[in-house]
Design an enzyme around this catalytic site. Sequence first.
Site, PDB file in Angstrom:
ATOM      1  N   LYS A  11       0.823  -1.218   0.000  1.00  0.00           N
ATOM      2  CA  LYS A  11       0.000   0.000   0.000  1.00  0.00           C
ATOM      3  C   LYS A  11       0.862   1.276   0.000  1.00  0.00           C
ATOM      4  O   LYS A  11       2.080   1.231   0.265  1.00  0.00           O
ATOM      5  CB  LYS A  11      -0.925  -0.029   1.220  1.00  0.00           C
ATOM      6  CG  LYS A  11      -1.983  -1.143   1.166  1.00  0.00           C
ATOM      7  CD  LYS A  11      -2.933  -1.041   2.363  1.00  0.00           C
ATOM      8  CE  LYS A  11      -4.003  -2.116   2.332  1.00  0.00           C
ATOM      9  NZ  LYS A  11      -4.944  -1.993   3.491  1.00  0.00           N
ATOM     10  N   TYR A  51     -12.594  -2.070  -3.087  1.00  0.00           N
ATOM     11  CA  TYR A  51     -13.071  -2.072  -1.699  1.00  0.00           C
ATOM     12  C   TYR A  51     -14.590  -1.910  -1.607  1.00  0.00           C
ATOM     13  O   TYR A  51     -15.098  -1.496  -0.564  1.00  0.00           O
ATOM     14  CB  TYR A  51     -12.349  -0.988  -0.902  1.00  0.00           C
ATOM     15  CG  TYR A  51     -10.987  -1.418  -0.383  1.00  0.00           C
ATOM     16  CD1 TYR A  51     -10.841  -2.547   0.436  1.00  0.00           C
ATOM     17  CD2 TYR A  51      -9.842  -0.687  -0.688  1.00  0.00           C
ATOM     18  CE1 TYR A  51      -9.593  -2.936   0.917  1.00  0.00           C
ATOM     19  CE2 TYR A  51      -8.585  -1.075  -0.193  1.00  0.00           C
ATOM     20  CZ  TYR A  51      -8.483  -2.200   0.607  1.00  0.00           C
ATOM     21  OH  TYR A  51      -7.244  -2.583   1.089  1.00  0.00           O
ATOM     22  N   ASN A 114      -1.962   0.490   6.747  1.00  0.00           N
ATOM     23  CA  ASN A 114      -1.408  -0.744   7.309  1.00  0.00           C
ATOM     24  C   ASN A 114      -0.586  -1.585   6.325  1.00  0.00           C
ATOM     25  O   ASN A 114      -0.499  -2.802   6.448  1.00  0.00           O
ATOM     26  CB  ASN A 114      -2.522  -1.555   7.979  1.00  0.00           C
ATOM     27  CG  ASN A 114      -3.620  -1.942   7.022  1.00  0.00           C
ATOM     28  OD1 ASN A 114      -3.516  -1.707   5.823  1.00  0.00           O
ATOM     29  ND2 ASN A 114      -4.672  -2.562   7.546  1.00  0.00           N
ATOM     30  N   HIS A 117      -2.306  -5.421   1.700  1.00  0.00           N
ATOM     31  CA  HIS A 117      -3.596  -6.115   1.560  1.00  0.00           C
ATOM     32  C   HIS A 117      -3.322  -7.558   1.180  1.00  0.00           C
ATOM     33  O   HIS A 117      -2.394  -7.825   0.413  1.00  0.00           O
ATOM     34  CB  HIS A 117      -4.443  -5.474   0.441  1.00  0.00           C
ATOM     35  CG  HIS A 117      -5.590  -6.346   0.023  1.00  0.00           C
ATOM     36  ND1 HIS A 117      -6.791  -6.345   0.685  1.00  0.00           N
ATOM     37  CD2 HIS A 117      -5.686  -7.312  -0.938  1.00  0.00           C
ATOM     38  CE1 HIS A 117      -7.589  -7.266   0.134  1.00  0.00           C
ATOM     39  NE2 HIS A 117      -6.933  -7.857  -0.852  1.00  0.00           N
ATOM     40  N   GLU A 128     -10.032 -10.587  -7.202  1.00  0.00           N
ATOM     41  CA  GLU A 128      -9.036  -9.521  -7.039  1.00  0.00           C
ATOM     42  C   GLU A 128      -7.884  -9.676  -8.035  1.00  0.00           C
ATOM     43  O   GLU A 128      -7.426  -8.688  -8.632  1.00  0.00           O
ATOM     44  CB  GLU A 128      -8.524  -9.517  -5.602  1.00  0.00           C
ATOM     45  CG  GLU A 128      -9.593  -9.054  -4.609  1.00  0.00           C
ATOM     46  CD  GLU A 128      -9.202  -9.213  -3.146  1.00  0.00           C
ATOM     47  OE1 GLU A 128     -10.029  -8.859  -2.291  1.00  0.00           O
ATOM     48  OE2 GLU A 128      -8.086  -9.690  -2.845  1.00  0.00           O
TER      49      GLU A 128
HETATM   50  P1  DAT Z   1      -7.881  -6.416   6.061  1.00  0.00           P
HETATM   51  O1  DAT Z   1      -7.120  -5.425   5.220  1.00  0.00           O
HETATM   52  O2  DAT Z   1      -7.051  -6.928   7.222  1.00  0.00           O
HETATM   53  O3  DAT Z   1      -8.509  -7.514   5.259  1.00  0.00           O
HETATM   54  P2  DAT Z   1     -10.550  -5.260   6.296  1.00  0.00           P
HETATM   55  O4  DAT Z   1     -10.913  -6.038   5.063  1.00  0.00           O
HETATM   56  O5  DAT Z   1     -11.449  -5.385   7.485  1.00  0.00           O
HETATM   57  O6  DAT Z   1      -9.058  -5.596   6.776  1.00  0.00           O
HETATM   58  O7  DAT Z   1     -10.475  -3.714   5.937  1.00  0.00           O
HETATM   59  C1  DAT Z   1      -9.904  -3.294   4.715  1.00  0.00           C
HETATM   60  C2  DAT Z   1      -9.055  -2.073   4.980  1.00  0.00           C
HETATM   61  O8  DAT Z   1      -9.898  -0.998   5.439  1.00  0.00           O
HETATM   62  C3  DAT Z   1      -7.998  -2.226   6.081  1.00  0.00           C
HETATM   63  O9  DAT Z   1      -6.821  -2.852   5.630  1.00  0.00           O
HETATM   64  C4  DAT Z   1      -7.778  -0.802   6.483  1.00  0.00           C
HETATM   65  C5  DAT Z   1      -9.179  -0.200   6.369  1.00  0.00           C
HETATM   66  N1  DAT Z   1      -9.854  -0.255   7.680  1.00  0.00           N
HETATM   67  C6  DAT Z   1     -10.431  -1.342   8.257  1.00  0.00           C
HETATM   68  N2  DAT Z   1     -10.938  -1.039   9.457  1.00  0.00           N
HETATM   69  C7  DAT Z   1     -10.676   0.285   9.653  1.00  0.00           C
HETATM   70  C8  DAT Z   1     -10.930   1.220  10.702  1.00  0.00           C
HETATM   71  N3  DAT Z   1     -11.574   0.850  11.818  1.00  0.00           N
HETATM   72  N4  DAT Z   1     -10.507   2.487  10.543  1.00  0.00           N
HETATM   73  C9  DAT Z   1      -9.841   2.882   9.425  1.00  0.00           C
HETATM   74  N5  DAT Z   1      -9.583   2.062   8.392  1.00  0.00           N
HETATM   75  C10 DAT Z   1      -9.979   0.789   8.503  1.00  0.00           C
HETATM   76 MG    MG Z   2     -10.076  -7.550   3.936  1.00  0.00          MG
END
Ligand code: DAT
Ligand code: MG
Length: 140
Positions: A11, A51, A114, A117, A128
């Site tokens: 990212k 997303y 973070n 992905h 994807e």
């Molecule tokens: P992952 O990337 O671990 O699969 P996810 O699918 O729940 O996590 O969420 C996708 C992305 O969205 C994640 O990498 C960062 C963002 N995200 C998730 N929860 C968040 C939050 N509480 N606040 C801000 N960004 C968030």
């Molecule tokens: Mg996810």
Amino acid sequence: MALERTFSIIKPDATERNLTGAVNAVIEAAGLRIVAQKRIRMTRQQAETFYAVHKERPFFGELVDFMISAPVVVQVLEGENAIAKYREVMGATNPANAAEGTIRKQFAKSVGENSVHGSDAAETAAVEIAQFFSGNEIVG
Ligand code: DAT
Ligand code: MG
């Protein structure tokens, strides 16, 4: 189990800090093979499609803005049990909860920024991968 493929993104927070190689070293040390890779600047449309599952979440706008804020590196990773293995190597979504040695523990700045992905299931991995790569770009 047969070889499996998963989709990965390095990212913007990681590409901006020049951590592509450092992330790839963790991926390869875990036994995953990078069978396709390209550096792109995601369009808003691509990020919103990618997303879409999160479009009702309060952080969606911020997430899309972040994903288009700098280049990303999209990848296909191959290995035994690659989908679950990469999720393990990535660590928890929130780096505060990520285990020692994981990519997010080492490199992530916050829950939003973070670093990586990784697909969460076989069905999402296939969708994807197809969003960003044609079959002849993947060389296993
Ligand atoms: P992952 O990337 O671990 O699969 P996810 O699918 O729940 O996590 O969420 C996708 C992305 O969205 C994640 O990498 C960062 C963002 N995200 C998730 N929860 C968040 C939050 N509480 N606040 C801000 N960004 C968030
Ligand atoms: Mg996810």
